[in-house]
Motif scaffolding. Structure first.
Motif, PDB file in Angstrom:
ATOM      1  N   UNK A  12       0.907  -1.124  -0.062  1.00 40.44           N
ATOM      2  CA  UNK A  12      -0.096   0.083   0.149  1.00 40.44           C
ATOM      3  C   UNK A  12       0.723   1.342   0.057  1.00 40.44           C
ATOM      4  N   UNK A  13       0.514   2.310  -0.891  1.00 39.78           N
ATOM      5  CA  UNK A  13       1.083   3.696  -0.796  1.00 39.78           C
ATOM      6  C   UNK A  13      -0.104   4.414  -0.783  1.00 39.78           C
ATOM      7  N   UNK A  14      -0.045   5.415   0.197  1.00 35.30           N
ATOM      8  CA  UNK A  14      -1.171   6.379   0.488  1.00 35.30           C
ATOM      9  C   UNK A  14      -0.938   7.726   0.828  1.00 35.30           C
ATOM     10  N   UNK A  15      -1.700   8.678  -0.030  1.00 36.04           N
ATOM     11  CA  UNK A  15      -1.713  10.118   0.168  1.00 36.04           C
ATOM     12  C   UNK A  15      -2.918  10.379   1.090  1.00 36.04           C
ATOM     13  N   UNK A  16      -2.379  11.234   2.039  1.00 40.77           N
ATOM     14  CA  UNK A  16      -3.675  11.667   3.043  1.00 40.77           C
ATOM     15  C   UNK A  16      -3.578  13.071   3.100  1.00 40.77           C
ATOM     16  N   UNK A  17      -4.478  13.647   3.854  1.00 33.03           N
ATOM     17  CA  UNK A  17      -4.503  15.280   3.793  1.00 33.03           C
ATOM     18  C   UNK A  17      -4.876  15.558   5.429  1.00 33.03           C
ATOM     19  N   UNK A  18      -3.825  15.426   6.343  1.00 29.96           N
ATOM     20  CA  UNK A  18      -4.016  15.944   7.718  1.00 29.96           C
ATOM     21  C   UNK A  18      -4.249  17.567   7.946  1.00 29.96           C
ATOM     22  N   UNK A  19      -3.768  18.353   6.764  1.00 25.33           N
ATOM     23  CA  UNK A  19      -3.848  19.394   6.846  1.00 25.33           C
ATOM     24  C   UNK A  19      -5.433  20.118   6.948  1.00 25.33           C
ATOM     25  N   UNK A  20      -6.215  19.080   6.337  1.00 23.02           N
ATOM     26  CA  UNK A  20      -7.743  19.430   6.425  1.00 23.02           C
ATOM     27  C   UNK A  20      -8.246  19.861   7.708  1.00 23.02           C
ATOM     28  N   UNK A  21      -7.650  19.249   9.020  1.00 23.86           N
ATOM     29  CA  UNK A  21      -7.989  19.458  10.238  1.00 23.86           C
ATOM     30  C   UNK A  21      -7.130  20.664  10.907  1.00 23.86           C
ATOM     31  N   UNK A  22      -6.512  21.315  10.160  1.00 23.95           N
ATOM     32  CA  UNK A  22      -5.590  22.402  10.511  1.00 23.95           C
ATOM     33  C   UNK A  22      -6.203  23.503  10.169  1.00 23.95           C
ATOM     34  N   UNK A  23      -6.596  24.570  11.168  1.00 25.78           N
ATOM     35  CA  UNK A  23      -7.722  25.699  11.007  1.00 25.78           C
ATOM     36  C   UNK A  23      -6.407  26.847  10.467  1.00 25.78           C
ATOM     37  N   UNK A  24      -5.250  26.691  10.363  1.00 24.38           N
ATOM     38  CA  UNK A  24      -4.460  27.598   9.819  1.00 24.38           C
ATOM     39  C   UNK A  24      -3.606  26.923   8.598  1.00 24.38           C
ATOM     40  N   UNK A  25      -3.966  25.810   8.056  1.00 23.67           N
ATOM     41  CA  UNK A  25      -3.420  25.034   7.258  1.00 23.67           C
ATOM     42  C   UNK A  25      -2.903  25.594   5.622  1.00 23.67           C
ATOM     43  N   UNK A  26      -3.731  26.563   5.445  1.00 26.44           N
ATOM     44  CA  UNK A  26      -3.505  27.480   4.278  1.00 26.44           C
ATOM     45  C   UNK A  26      -3.148  28.574   4.470  1.00 26.44           C
ATOM     46  N   UNK A  27      -3.200  29.039   5.410  1.00 23.81           N
ATOM     47  CA  UNK A  27      -2.621  30.175   6.150  1.00 23.81           C
ATOM     48  C   UNK A  27      -0.952  29.912   5.889  1.00 23.81           C
ATOM     49  N   UNK A  28      -0.682  29.063   6.387  1.00 27.38           N
ATOM     50  CA  UNK A  28       0.789  28.490   6.381  1.00 27.38           C
ATOM     51  C   UNK A  28       1.396  28.283   4.960  1.00 27.38           C
ATOM     52  N   UNK A  29       0.732  28.080   3.936  1.00 29.89           N
ATOM     53  CA  UNK A  29       1.197  27.701   2.632  1.00 29.89           C
ATOM     54  C   UNK A  29       1.167  28.864   1.686  1.00 29.89           C
TER      55      UNK A  29
END
Length: 583
Positions: free
Chosen positions: A485-502
């Motif tokens: 198994x190779x997995x892509x996940x999106x933990x940043x979806x739970x970060x309320x400043x996830x896009x602010x940091x990018x």
């Protein structure tokens, strides 16, 4: 972000690699002598001059004293990436993205002259205080220590005040300076000293500002604005934090991060010796949900023989709003919608389901991105005429180019096979995984050097399930190759400043919506970054098998409806298998 090869930079920037006949004496010594040394009978003699970054330019002449090891430099000691921007020579104007003319202001620390202070490496940001205005008071009263911690060091901040009375205006600026001094006292003394040269508390009345600053503020009387790394006037967006319902000074620092991103993007573009295929050159994509939703265009690629020379491909897009103005009232689109650039089939140009790039538009601001899509080069292997389709509900003046170049890689993608997905959204529910059957394939061609998965997936929908999927939950995308198994996940979806940091990765800062929140595989105002995974090590001779499924917390997702919303979870997915050969 960039994978461009240093070998693509012009010879002016790689004199050592291209050769130089300026010093025939040193040319007889291998390796070449350091600055301050002489070449005598094939040997370097003498004590070299100090050169802290080891780039061959002595410290006394080095304008860029911390160049990365191995970077090619010019005679001033600056790499392509560090080269300062020349002072704009005009014509100057007061429009957004116009070159900023000179001005001088009086501050608590003395005079500040814009053109005299220009280094080619800084941006300038302005904050205007209007006491009694709730928005302005909240910004002025917010945490200045957090603001300094968020800010890049290469910014000049100029604080202005609309107070008419000179004594009251000066007192307000002194009070603001005092708050900053309290924060600076907590920093390293050298860092604090540097900041004191970059924080300017203007004592001039705003209706008497000098030169181009006065003219610009008269035309655009906003609370915040700036001059970017290219010396152009810019708006500064909304400093409102949707997490706590208040504006904050630290959001102004995100503009500076965005300016640095734009400069870095320009450097990367300049370092690529690319063949450019123009798709849109200021052409209007009308947007809307009817006829204007789709814009089709025919392009002409290089010949198949020329395409075979390239190992890299990227797509550049700049979405411009009318007059470069921000906000819905100025005609800049309000919402964060998914936009797509599709490649139409060679045999059936009316069939356009193959996605080349995906974007999510900003809330009320312009955006600019360069997306590496090199693994999809085989889609254009035959060259010649092709039809592309751009879709999306927001209207923009479009500047879009496909860049093709040889980056000097040892291998190139030669074959792609579509695996899973659709051109539109797929409901994410208990039936989702049943849509996708395992795919069998063989890779017995002895010329194959590598096989990889190229995947673009984003989660959408919120407020309708207790998990708040799929926009704000971590969807996991598992590709099992021969059982591994190779997995892509999106933990940043739970970060309320996830896009602010990018913002440094291309997220447009200070949008007019909930842009700071992290999302599942995307951010408002950014290109969607592909996920690329090498699977070569688990392949076998003969038949191989790949299977795909989406999971939530390690299990197939079964939505639990609730929350009152009606935007049900959905995923937008396109995945490919890519085969590479040595060049």
């Amino acid at each position: 972000m960039s994978r461009w090869s240093a070998s693509l930079v012009a010879c002016a920037w790689i004199a050592a690699a291209c050769g130089s006949d300026n010093d025939s004496t040193q040319a007889t010594c291998e390796p070449a002598c350091l600055a301050g040394q002489d070449c005598v009978d094939g040997a370097c003699v003498g004590e070299p001059l100090p050169d802290a970054d080891g780039d061959g330019v002595p410290d006394e002449s080095d304008r860029c004293g911390s160049t990365a090891t191995g970077s090619a430099v010019d005679e001033s000691g600056c790499s392509w990436a560090e080269a300062p921007v020349p002072l704009p020579e005009g014509p100057y104007g007061t429009g957004i993205r116009d070159a900023a003319g000179d001005f001088t202001v009086q501050t608590l620390g003395g005079s500040f002259a814009f053109h005299a202070s220009w280094t080619g490496n800084d941006s300038h940001l302005f904050l205007v205080r209007a006491a009694g205005n709730a928005y302005s008071d909240a910004i002025a009263g917010s945490d200045v220590g957090a603001f300094l911690a968020e800010s890049p060091a290469n910014v000049h901040y100029l604080f202005l005040d609309v107070e008419d009375d000179e004594a009251a205006r000066r007192a307000a600026q002194e009070a603001m300076l005092s708050r900053f001094e309290e924060a600076l006292a907590l920093l390293d003394p050298a860092v604090a000293a540097q900041w004191r040269t970059r924080l300017h508390f203007v004592t001039d009345a705003v209706d008497a500002l000098d030169g181009s600053l006065g003219a610009f503020f008269a035309a655009h009387p906003n609370f915040a604005f700036g001059i970017d790394r290219f010396g152009r006037w810019r708006e500064a967006g909304s400093l409102y934090d949707f997490n706590d319902g208040a504006p904050h000074l630290r959001f102004l620092a995100r503009e500076a991060v965005g300016f640095d991103y734009e400069r870095r993007l320009e450097r990367e573009m300049g370092a690529i010796a690319a063949t450019e295929v123009v798709v849109f050159d200021g052409d209007r994509h009308q947007g809307g949900w009817e006829a204007g939703h789709t814009t089709s265009v025919e392009i002409t690629l290089p010949s198949a023989a020329e395409m075979a020379r390239f190992d890299s491909m990227a797509v550049y897009l700049y979405t411009a709003c009318p007059g470069h103005l921000q906000g819905l009232e100025a005609g800049c689109n309000e919402w964060d919608y998914a936009h797509h650039l599709f490649v139409c089939d060679e045999e059936d140009p009316a069939s356009c389901d193959t996605e080349l790039v995906r974007y999510v538009t900003p809330y009320g601001r312009e955006g600019e991105w360069l997306t590496d899509v090199s693994p999809l080069l085989p889609l254009f292997a035959n060259g010649g005429s092709r039809t592309l389709k751009y879709t999306g509900a927001n209207g923009y003046d479009m500047h879009l180019r496909i860049l093709l170049w040889d980056a000097g890689k040892q291998e190139r993608p030669v074959e792609v096979r579509f695996l899973y997905g659709a051109s539109g959204a797929i409901p994410w529910n208990e039936e989702y995984n049943g849509r996708f059957e395992p795919v069998k394939f063989t890779v017995d061609d002895p010329t194959t050097t590598r096989v990889g998965i190229y995947n673009v997936v984003t989660g959408h929908g919120f407020g309708s399930t207790w998990e708040n999927c799929a926009e704000f939950c971590d969807s996991e995308h598992e590709f099992a190759v021969n059982g591994t198994a190779f997995s892509e996940s999106h933990p940043e979806a739970k970060d309320r400043y996830g896009c602010f940091a990018r913002v440094d990765q291309g997220v447009v800062p200070n949008q007019f919506g909930s842009w700071p929140f992290g999302r599942a595989g995307w951010c408002p105002g950014q290109d969607v970054k592909p996920w690329v995974q090498d699977v070569s090590d688990v392949l076998v001779s003969g038949e191989n098998e790949i299977a795909y499924r989406a999971l939530f917390r390690g299990e197939p997702y079964v939505p639990r409806l609730g929350g009152g919303g009606d935007y049900l979870p959905e995923l937008r997915l396109q995945s490919w298998l890519v085969r590479y050969e040595r060049k």
